[in-house]
Design a protein around this motif. Structure first.
Motif, PDB file in Angstrom:
ATOM      1  N   CYS A 115       0.864  -1.176   0.000  1.00  0.00           N
ATOM      2  CA  CYS A 115       0.000   0.000   0.000  1.00  0.00           C
ATOM      3  C   CYS A 115       0.901   1.226   0.000  1.00  0.00           C
ATOM      4  O   CYS A 115       1.952   1.242   0.641  1.00  0.00           O
ATOM      5  N   ASN A 117       0.292   4.154   1.281  1.00  0.00           N
ATOM      6  CA  ASN A 117       0.215   5.014   2.461  1.00  0.00           C
ATOM      7  C   ASN A 117       1.412   4.752   3.372  1.00  0.00           C
ATOM      8  O   ASN A 117       1.952   3.651   3.403  1.00  0.00           O
ATOM      9  N   HIS A 239      -8.529  -3.346   2.865  1.00  0.00           N
ATOM     10  CA  HIS A 239      -7.445  -2.529   3.431  1.00  0.00           C
ATOM     11  C   HIS A 239      -7.663  -1.042   3.131  1.00  0.00           C
ATOM     12  O   HIS A 239      -7.631  -0.197   4.039  1.00  0.00           O
ATOM     13  N   GLU A 240      -7.905  -0.729   1.858  1.00  0.00           N
ATOM     14  CA  GLU A 240      -8.023   0.680   1.481  1.00  0.00           C
ATOM     15  C   GLU A 240      -9.276   1.311   2.092  1.00  0.00           C
ATOM     16  O   GLU A 240      -9.267   2.486   2.429  1.00  0.00           O
ATOM     17  N   HIS A 243      -8.449   2.615   5.378  1.00  0.00           N
ATOM     18  CA  HIS A 243      -7.884   3.977   5.328  1.00  0.00           C
ATOM     19  C   HIS A 243      -8.984   5.017   5.152  1.00  0.00           C
ATOM     20  O   HIS A 243      -8.941   6.079   5.749  1.00  0.00           O
ATOM     21  N   HIS A 249      -1.803   1.952   9.229  1.00  0.00           N
ATOM     22  CA  HIS A 249      -1.241   0.611   9.067  1.00  0.00           C
ATOM     23  C   HIS A 249      -0.998  -0.080  10.398  1.00  0.00           C
ATOM     24  O   HIS A 249      -0.675   0.563  11.387  1.00  0.00           O
TER      25      HIS A 249
HETATM   26 ZN   LIG Z   1      -2.471   1.043   3.494  1.00  0.00          ZN
END
Ligand SMILES: [Zn+2]
Length: 506
Positions: A115, A117, A239-240, A243, A249
């Motif tokens: 990812c 981020n 996962h996204e 966010h 994370h």
């Molecule tokens: Zn992430």
């Protein structure tokens, strides 16, 4: 600094051995290769070249290294020390020994698709939070390799994974400019300026106006079971969306919020862990008043039960909710699972299904109606469109029709809207709308080769009666009703991914 020279000796040694990844290792070995200090990968995505500049770029891109390293000679020592410290903090986050050197373990983790981020944020950075409970989403660009319908299905399930744990509803809208969350699949080149390591395959911004960027040229797998080569799209979506809700994370490699998407073959698939749930609820200050969506009602009482009870091993009934999650019953408890992943520890049935019976003998879902049978009572439920919560269906509970003389021990739906009720060797085709059986006969004549001691069946494709997941108390079977044969079987302990034992015992 001796340490640093050792450190780079190790890097190149690793590159020579080809531990880094396939493809570029030979070229990377040479100090004279022009690509060694060049991260501009122009064409297809290739394994990055592991050198000093890459490591520094990686650590900066993902939040481990804050300041630009100084070019002033007096600052060189200082910047090297910062680099070693950043490396140690990366190793700490990934749960490997903090050597401050790029050993094989470290380089292996640094080369994985991930990812975009950052993993580490400055403490001053505050997180945004949504101030509303319904968020709208829109997809502006679709991927090349995934069917639109498959993507939508995966997205709905990914949103549902979070809806189960927090009172937030996600609704698709047809205009991006009117939506809270804009999802787009774009060429990875569009992201290379933001991530010069080229390892990013997805990223997302948090509240209040969220954008989810996903690489369009990644080879996405949409079937968790069968797809060994593709990157699991479902995990990336969940996962996204984490966010999008404001989550950061997690260092736990079993968590959906772990930044590395690329996994080794024997690594367990990530799940929304109870720690993730707790972090999310802390963000939104969700207390115990949120009973219906509160799976971990009391950690103490869960600790007191044997850890075996946290994951399904022996079950009594199972059915699929209209939104795709499965409800798996045992005694007065229910697990909620999604895509083979147990999303929550077991909770009392009534916490998910208001006015539910205290045990379920059989259950089945037809269209948007889910029925639970307890002795001779039929309880009906529907899910609200608004937030996916269950509410009793009109006209239920009902008494089983007197012409069905047996107490149902198993049930599964047919494509025509009826359900099959079974006990020992007899079955009834039962019309729920008229609350009456339409056919009674011998199970072994009409449904030969069903698993012994069947308890439930869920069609693999909603509304179809070709192939089913068939359940017994300890195992799940794939049963093809067209050829009346079992295709596969597996125990629940391997079929379901479940880490609550670990989570609640630490
Ligand atoms: Zn992430």
């Amino acid at each position: 600094m001796l340490l640093l020279s050792l450190f780079f000796a190790v890097i190149f040694a690793i590159a020579v051995k080809g531990c880094v990844s396939s493809g570029d290792s030979g070229a990377a070995a040479s100090d004279h290769d022009p690509r060694v200090f060049n991260l501009e990968l122009k064409s297809d995505r290739r394994p990055p070249v592991l050198n000093e500049r890459f490591i520094e770029t990686y650590l900066q891109t993902f939040g481990y290294l804050r300041n630009e390293s100084g070019h002033d000679t007096s600052e060189v020592e200082n910047s090297k020390e910062k680099l070693v410290n950043a490396l140690k903090s990366f190793q700490q986050f990934m749960g490997i020994p903090g050597t401050g050197e790029v050993d094989a373990q470290t380089s292996g983790l640094m080369m994985r698709k991930r990812c975009g981020n950052a993993d580490i944020h400055p403490s001053s950075e505050t997180l945004g939070l949504w101030k509303k409970n319904v968020l709208t989403w829109n997809i502006t660009h679709f991927p090349k390799t995934v069917k639109e319908s498959d993507l939508r299905e995966q997205l709905h399930q990914a949103f549902a994974a979070w809806e189960i744990v927090i009172s937030m509803d996600f609704v698709e809208v047809d205009r991006a400019d009117k939506s809270d969350i804009v999802i787009s699949f774009e060429d990875s080149e569009n992201d290379w300026q933001r991530d010069p390591t080229h390892l990013t395959i997805a990223r997302a911004s948090g509240p209040i106006s969220s954008r989810v960027w996903i690489s369009a040229d990644e080879h996405w797998g949409t079937n968790n079971e069968l797809e060994q080569t593709g990157t699991d799209l479902f995990n990336v979506l969940v996962h996204e969306i984490g966010h999008v809700l404001g989550m950061r994370h997690s260092p736990d490699s079993g968590s959906m919020m772990h930044p590395l998407f690329e996994r080794t073959m024997n690594q367990q698939r990530p799940i929304v862990t109870s720690d993730d749930v707790e972090r999310l609820r802390n963000l939104y200050n969700v207390g115990s008043q949120d009973v219906e969506k509160q799976p971990e009602n009391d950690a103490t009482s869960l600790n007191e039960t044997t850890s075996n009870n946290n994951c399904p091993k022996i079950i009594q009934s199972a059915t699929n909710a209209p939104d795709g999650r499965w409800l798996v019953f045992k005694e007065d408890k229910v697990w909620q699972t999604l895509n083979h992943t147990v999303m929550t520890p077991p909770i009392e049935i009534f916490q998910v299904l208001p006015s539910a019976p205290t045990y379920v003998n059989a259950s089945a879902t037809v269209g948007d109606l889910m029925v639970l049978i307890s002795d001779r009572q039929i309880f009906g439920y529907r899910q609200t469109k608004r937030n996916g919560q269950f509410e009793p269906a009109e006209g239920y509970p009902k008494e089983l029709h007197s012409r069905v003389l047996f107490y149902p021990e198993a049930a599964f739906p047919l494509a025509n809207g009826s359900i099959i009720l079974l006990s020992d060797n007899v079955f009834a085709t039962y019309d729920l709308e008229n609350n009456a059986p339409t056919f009674l006969n011998d199970k072994n004549v009409y449904f030969p080769n069903l698993p012994e001691n069947l308890i439930s069946g869920i069609p693999q494709d909603a509304g179809s009666d070709n192939v089913y997941w068939m359940f017994t108390d300890t195992d799940i079977y794939e049963y093809d009703a067209r050829i009346q044969q079992i295709l596969n079987s597996e125990s629940y302990t391997t079929f379901f991914t479940c880490d609550f034992v670990k989570t609640f015992n630490n």
